[in-house]
Design a protein around this motif. Sequence first.
Motif, short mmCIF file in Angstrom:
data_model
loop_
_atom_site.label_atom_id
_atom_site.label_comp_id
_atom_site.label_asym_id
_atom_site.label_seq_id
_atom_site.Cartn_x
_atom_site.Cartn_y
_atom_site.Cartn_z
N TYR A 1 0.72 -0.87 0.18
CA TYR A 1 -0.01 0.03 0.22
C TYR A 1 1.06 1.40 0.04
O TYR A 1 1.08 2.34 -1.04
N GLY A 2 2.08 1.11 0.98
CA GLY A 2 3.20 2.76 0.89
C GLY A 2 3.37 2.63 -0.53
O GLY A 2 3.80 3.95 -0.51
N ARG A 3 4.66 1.63 -0.82
CA ARG A 3 5.18 1.43 -2.09
C ARG A 3 3.84 2.32 -3.64
O ARG A 3 4.39 2.76 -4.29
N GLY A 4 2.75 1.46 -3.19
CA GLY A 4 2.15 2.22 -4.47
C GLY A 4 1.64 4.26 -4.67
O GLY A 4 2.12 4.41 -6.00
N LEU A 5 1.29 4.43 -3.54
CA LEU A 5 1.49 5.83 -3.32
C LEU A 5 2.40 6.22 -3.38
O LEU A 5 2.47 7.75 -3.90
N GLN A 6 3.50 5.63 -3.15
CA GLN A 6 4.78 7.08 -3.38
C GLN A 6 5.01 6.46 -4.40
O GLN A 6 5.98 7.55 -4.92
N ALA A 7 4.96 5.19 -5.78
CA ALA A 7 4.84 5.00 -7.12
C ALA A 7 4.49 6.49 -7.48
O ALA A 7 5.19 6.57 -8.66
N VAL A 8 3.30 6.35 -7.32
CA VAL A 8 2.14 7.50 -7.65
C VAL A 8 2.55 8.99 -7.97
O VAL A 8 3.03 9.81 -8.84
N ASN A 9 3.27 9.06 -6.64
CA ASN A 9 4.13 10.19 -6.60
C ASN A 9 5.10 10.35 -7.28
O ASN A 9 5.43 11.65 -7.82
N MET A 10 6.40 9.40 -7.48
CA MET A 10 7.25 9.03 -7.64
C MET A 10 6.78 9.89 -9.49
O MET A 10 7.21 10.63 -11.08
N LEU A 11 5.50 9.29 -9.98
CA LEU A 11 5.59 9.54 -11.57
C LEU A 11 4.82 10.46 -11.97
O LEU A 11 4.95 11.31 -12.87
N ALA B 1 3.32 0.75 -10.54
CA ALA B 1 2.64 1.22 -9.08
C ALA B 1 1.32 0.10 -8.83
O ALA B 1 0.43 0.38 -7.76
N GLU B 2 0.27 0.85 -10.03
CA GLU B 2 -0.12 -0.11 -10.17
C GLU B 2 -0.32 -1.72 -9.88
O GLU B 2 -1.55 -2.08 -9.33
N ALA B 3 0.68 -3.36 -9.55
CA ALA B 3 0.56 -4.09 -8.58
C ALA B 3 0.89 -3.70 -7.06
O ALA B 3 0.08 -4.07 -6.24
N ASN B 4 1.45 -2.01 -7.02
CA ASN B 4 1.39 -2.00 -5.45
C ASN B 4 -0.22 -1.12 -4.81
O ASN B 4 -0.39 -2.26 -3.64
N LEU B 5 -0.73 -0.95 -6.07
CA LEU B 5 -2.28 -0.80 -5.61
C LEU B 5 -2.75 -2.05 -5.55
O LEU B 5 -4.11 -2.00 -4.61
N LYS B 6 -2.96 -2.44 -5.92
CA LYS B 6 -3.67 -4.20 -6.39
C LYS B 6 -3.36 -4.25 -4.30
O LYS B 6 -4.37 -4.69 -4.68
N LYS B 7 -2.43 -4.40 -3.85
CA LYS B 7 -2.00 -4.48 -2.93
C LYS B 7 -2.53 -4.10 -1.35
O LYS B 7 -3.10 -4.59 -0.69
N ALA B 8 -3.16 -2.57 -2.62
CA ALA B 8 -3.41 -1.78 -1.04
C ALA B 8 -5.41 -3.04 -1.08
O ALA B 8 -5.53 -2.02 -0.70
N ASP B 9 -5.37 -2.66 -1.96
CA ASP B 9 -6.93 -3.28 -2.39
C ASP B 9 -7.11 -5.07 -1.53
O ASP B 9 -8.38 -4.81 -0.31
N GLU B 10 -6.00 -5.26 -1.44
CA GLU B 10 -6.42 -6.73 -0.59
C GLU B 10 -6.38 -5.95 0.73
O GLU B 10 -6.48 -6.63 1.68
N TYR B 11 -5.62 -5.16 1.03
CA TYR B 11 -5.27 -5.11 2.17
C TYR B 11 -6.40 -4.41 3.10
O TYR B 11 -5.70 -4.56 4.55
N ILE B 12 -7.11 -3.46 2.48
CA ILE B 12 -8.59 -2.71 3.01
C ILE B 12 -9.61 -4.18 3.07
O ILE B 12 -10.23 -3.75 4.25
N GLU B 13 -9.13 -4.90 2.35
CA GLU B 13 -10.93 -6.47 2.46
C GLU B 13 -10.93 -6.42 4.05
O GLU B 13 -11.73 -7.55 4.75
N SER B 14 -9.14 -6.12 4.43
CA SER B 14 -9.44 -7.66 6.00
C SER B 14 -10.00 -6.09 7.31
O SER B 14 -10.08 -6.96 8.13
N ILE B 15 -10.27 -5.05 6.97
CA ILE B 15 -10.51 -4.37 8.06
C ILE B 15 -12.03 -3.95 7.81
O ILE B 15 -12.62 -4.12 7.07
N SER B 16 -12.74 -4.12 9.19
CA SER B 16 -13.40 -4.26 9.20
C SER B 16 -14.72 -2.78 10.14
O SER B 16 -15.31 -2.40 9.90
N ASN B 17 -13.26 -2.02 11.06
CA ASN B 17 -13.54 -0.87 11.58
C ASN B 17 -14.06 -0.16 10.69
O ASN B 17 -13.06 0.56 9.91
#
Length: 274
Positions: free
Chosen positions: A177-187, A214-230
């Motif tokens: 997730y962090g890498r994805g956001l950083q890669a977008v900033n780099m672009l 960037a897009e591959a890491n943002l997919k990981k971000a999508d997976e990351y938030i799937e486990s959050i219920s709060n």
Amino acid sequence: MMNEAKLQKEAMHILKLTSRTFYIPIKLLNPTLRKTVGSAYLCMRAIDEIEDHEDLHPESKQHLLRSTSKLLQKDLFDADAYKDLLKPYENLLPEVTLRLGDWLSVCPAGIVAKVKESTSIMADGMAKWVGKNFLIQTKEDLDDYTYYVAGLVGVMLSDIWEQYDGTKTDRELAIGYGRGLQAVNMLRNQEEDADRGVHFMPDGWTRNELFEYAEANLKKADEYIESISNKNILLFCRIPLALAKKTISALHSGHEKMNRTEVESTVESILNEQ
């Protein structure tokens, strides 16, 4: 000593001045999480401003980052020693950096040790990359750099969620997730970085590979938030991710970044989905 309510108010003001992207979701957190995430973000932003400073000599950056890292490793942060360390550079450095001690003081006692540890690791990693002159030659180099400047933020946030209400998340996905956001900033900042002689791309890569990264890491971000219920934590995580995806779309279309109206409408649509 400034009272805590006034200091918290000032922390949110500095946050607004330093990051429009993160100010919005942090402001929407409940009071406890707002205080925790807000202070943690400001601590990391404090050292980021050292790493990124255009007028500081690389040796000065390394000295400041490594010395700050050592101060953060002590049980009690020595705010006076930190002020002494920064004294020769105080006219160059922004308020968010000069007031690191204040940001630590508003962080809740139960999590401040973790915030200090993560910020200390980040400072050491940044010092290492300053020493390398940000010379990224391989994908492994890119992964290493983006881990220190952004992946660690994801790990720290995961620790905050777990300490708050037991929310468990995958740390590797948090790093993605962090890498994805950083890669977008780099672009987004590629031309600006090139002007100051920095190229955050492995040898042989074109802009297309960086988009894929960037897009591959943002997919990981999508997976990351799937486990959050709060719902409050979920809202916080969804906003920067949605803004990053919209920014990538804008960059693909040849636009430099999203305008304010697009940012506001993206946030509003997420709020309406809650």
